[in-house]
Design an enzyme around this catalytic site. Structure first.
Site, PDB file in Angstrom:
ATOM      1  N   ARG A   1       0.852  -1.199   0.000  1.00 23.84           N
ATOM      2  CA  ARG A   1       0.000   0.000   0.000  1.00 23.84           C
ATOM      3  C   ARG A   1       0.885   1.246   0.000  1.00 23.84           C
ATOM      4  NH1 ARG A   1      -1.343   1.772   4.591  1.00 23.84           N
ATOM      5  NH2 ARG A   1      -2.054  -0.193   5.487  1.00 23.84           N
TER       6      ARG A   1
ATOM      7  N   ASP B   1      -6.716  19.263 -13.952  1.00 25.52           N
ATOM      8  CA  ASP B   1      -7.035  17.947 -14.496  1.00 25.52           C
ATOM      9  C   ASP B   1      -6.593  17.958 -15.962  1.00 25.52           C
ATOM     10  OD1 ASP B   1      -8.250  15.746 -15.686  1.00 25.52           O
ATOM     11  OD2 ASP B   1     -10.029  15.838 -14.421  1.00 25.52           O
TER      12      ASP B   1
ATOM     13  N   LYS C   1      -7.583   6.967 -19.149  1.00 21.90           N
ATOM     14  CA  LYS C   1      -7.854   7.504 -20.478  1.00 21.90           C
ATOM     15  C   LYS C   1      -6.595   7.424 -21.358  1.00 21.90           C
ATOM     16  CE  LYS C   1     -11.871   8.040 -18.746  1.00 21.90           C
ATOM     17  NZ  LYS C   1     -11.954   8.632 -17.483  1.00 21.90           N
TER      18      LYS C   1
HETATM   19  C1  PLP Z   1     -11.676  14.703 -17.152  1.00 23.54           C
HETATM   20  C2  PLP Z   1     -11.862  13.550 -16.203  1.00 23.54           C
HETATM   21  N1  PLP Z   1     -11.395  13.649 -14.958  1.00 23.54           N
HETATM   22  C3  PLP Z   1     -11.526  12.634 -14.072  1.00 23.54           C
HETATM   23  C4  PLP Z   1     -12.186  11.471 -14.404  1.00 23.54           C
HETATM   24  C5  PLP Z   1     -12.338  10.377 -13.378  1.00 23.54           C
HETATM   25  O1  PLP Z   1     -11.441   9.346 -13.647  1.00 23.54           O
HETATM   26  P1  PLP Z   1     -11.685   7.796 -13.303  1.00 23.54           P
HETATM   27  O2  PLP Z   1     -12.859   7.355 -14.117  1.00 23.54           O
HETATM   28  O3  PLP Z   1     -10.403   7.155 -13.682  1.00 23.54           O
HETATM   29  O4  PLP Z   1     -11.969   7.724 -11.842  1.00 23.54           O
HETATM   30  C6  PLP Z   1     -12.700  11.327 -15.697  1.00 23.54           C
HETATM   31  C7  PLP Z   1     -13.415  10.096 -16.079  1.00 23.54           C
HETATM   32  O5  PLP Z   1     -14.067  10.044 -17.081  1.00 23.54           O
HETATM   33  C8  PLP Z   1     -12.525  12.400 -16.617  1.00 23.54           C
HETATM   34  O6  PLP Z   1     -13.020  12.331 -17.867  1.00 23.54           O
END
Ligand code: PLP
Length: 379
Positions: free
Chosen positions: A46, A170, A195
């Site tokens: 962990r 993000d 992604k």
């Molecule tokens: C721009 C963005 N941020 C965060 C996330 C969340 O990521 P996760 O699905 O890996 O938890 C997503 C998921 O689609 C996303 O498109």
């Protein structure tokens, strides 16, 4: 090292045991100690795992950071950032953001006494109106999901520095191939590595990258204390994905441009959202802070008919109707009923997520096949 080389070699060492070129998948929860505390830097998975460490070093390298952290999902990574805060603290966030992030902020963290302001950030000067002595964090998503708005990271960073706030970006849609927020003044970069970083729709994972060692220490503490880590097998897969990030992104951008232009000229399409168009309201900022415009496109059909949008996504054959984005295969989604269903209709429509909006994650297939697929579905 330049970017393409970093995707392959950044932060990587050949395994000391046998010289394996790829890091082994250290499928272990624990590590032998010769005496209490006598170990080789790893004591419990962990806290640390060598395969995860190799991935975390790759994250840090490609984002021009110093410290990388891998989590069990993108949302787990965001959760760790918000856990830097205390009850009573306030966050200013972009109002056009991934629905799951909105849900985490409003349905979980508001309950713990953290206040969120969701605002449009196209004009960074507006942010200061929401800053008070409780404000601690600015949360930015750019390009935004699904409206492809572009936020000027440098301008927002100037506001965050002025008020001594943390700025988290993000960077899921752009990836470091197109945009490196730490270079533009952000403190934290976050990814849904599910992604483009993973790139093959086979892993759910999140990432954080920072430069500051004190901030890194606080985040490593949260990562270990809360425990939302990813496993070694998934770490291996994402590390392998990153090695082709640059060539995948190049093709995503080329195919994205061709499809955006095709849709723009289609008589049944009302509007196409893609930051590469010169008339996109933030095109100049996109041009200055990104090295390309990516493969994410949203569009609205004429008449804004919910049922017609559903018919189109159902008819697609090469584009798969599915949640998620950023894989080698093309996906289509209907945000109002899928990714953004957790945002109330009134709220989502304010940002443009109307009933007929369709979002495409353009993959790296032959673009002629993708266009022919859209043609037969839209009619
Ligand atoms: C721009 C963005 N941020 C965060 C996330 C969340 O990521 P996760 O699905 O890996 O938890 C997503 C998921 O689609 C996303 O498109």
């Amino acid at each position: 090292m330049k970017f393409n080389t970093k995707t392959i070699h950044g932060g990587q060492q050949h395994d000391p045991a046998y010289g394996s070129v790829m890091p082994p998948i250290y499928q272990t929860s624990t590590y032998a100690q010769t005496t209490p505390g006598g170990h080789k830097g790893f004591e419990y998975s962990r806290t640390h795992n060598p395969t995860r460490k190799a991935l975390e070093d790759s994250f840090a390298s490609i984002e021009n950071g110093k410290f990388g952290l891998a989590f069990g999902s993108g949302l787990a990574a965001i959760d760790a950032v918000v856990k830097l805060l205390q009850p009573g603290d306030e966050v200013i966030s972009t109002n056009d953001l991934y629905g799951g992030t909105y849900r985490l902020f409003t349905k979980i963290f508001e309950g713990f006494g953290i206040k969120f302001h969701f605002i449009g950030m196209e004009n960074a000067d507006k942010i200061s109106d929401y800053v008070n002595e409780n404000t601690k964090l600015i949360w930015v998503e750019t390009p935004t999901n699904p409206m492809m708005n572009i936020i000027d990271i440098k301008a927002v960073a100037a506001v965050s520095k002025k008020h001594n706030l943390l700025l988290a970006v993000d960077n899921t849609f752009a990836t470091p191939y197109l945009q490196r927020p730490l270079d533009l003044g952000a403190d934290i970069v976050m990814h849904s590595a599910t992604k483009y970083l993973g790139g093959h729709s086979d892993v759910v994972m999140g990432a954080l990258i920072v430069k500051d060692s004190e901030l890194a220490e606080r985040l490593y503490f949260i990562q270990n204390a809360s425990g939302a880590v990813c496993g070694p097998q998934d770490s291996f897969l994402v590390l392998r994905g990153i090695k082709t990030l640059h060539i995948r992104m190049q093709r995503h951008c080329e195919n994205g441009e061709a499809i955006a232009k095709y849709l723009q000229n289609h008589p049944k399409i009302e509007k196409v959202y893609w930051p590469g168009f010169e008339d996109h309201p933030n095109h100049e900022i996109a041009k200055s802070q990104m090295d390309g415009f990516g493969g994410m496109i949203s569009f609205v059909t004429k008449g804004n008919d919910y049922d017609q949008a559903i018919k189109i996504v159902e008819k697609l054959k090469i584009f798969t109707l599915a949640e998620s984005l950023g894989g080698v295969e093309s996906l289509a989604g209907h945000p109002a009923s899928m990714t953004h269903a957790s945002i109330p209709k009134q709220e989502r429509e304010k940002t443009g997520v109307v009933d007929s909006l369709i979002r495409l994650s353009v993959g790296i297939e032959d673009v002629d096949d993708l266009i022919a697929d859209l043609e037969q579905a839209i009619g």
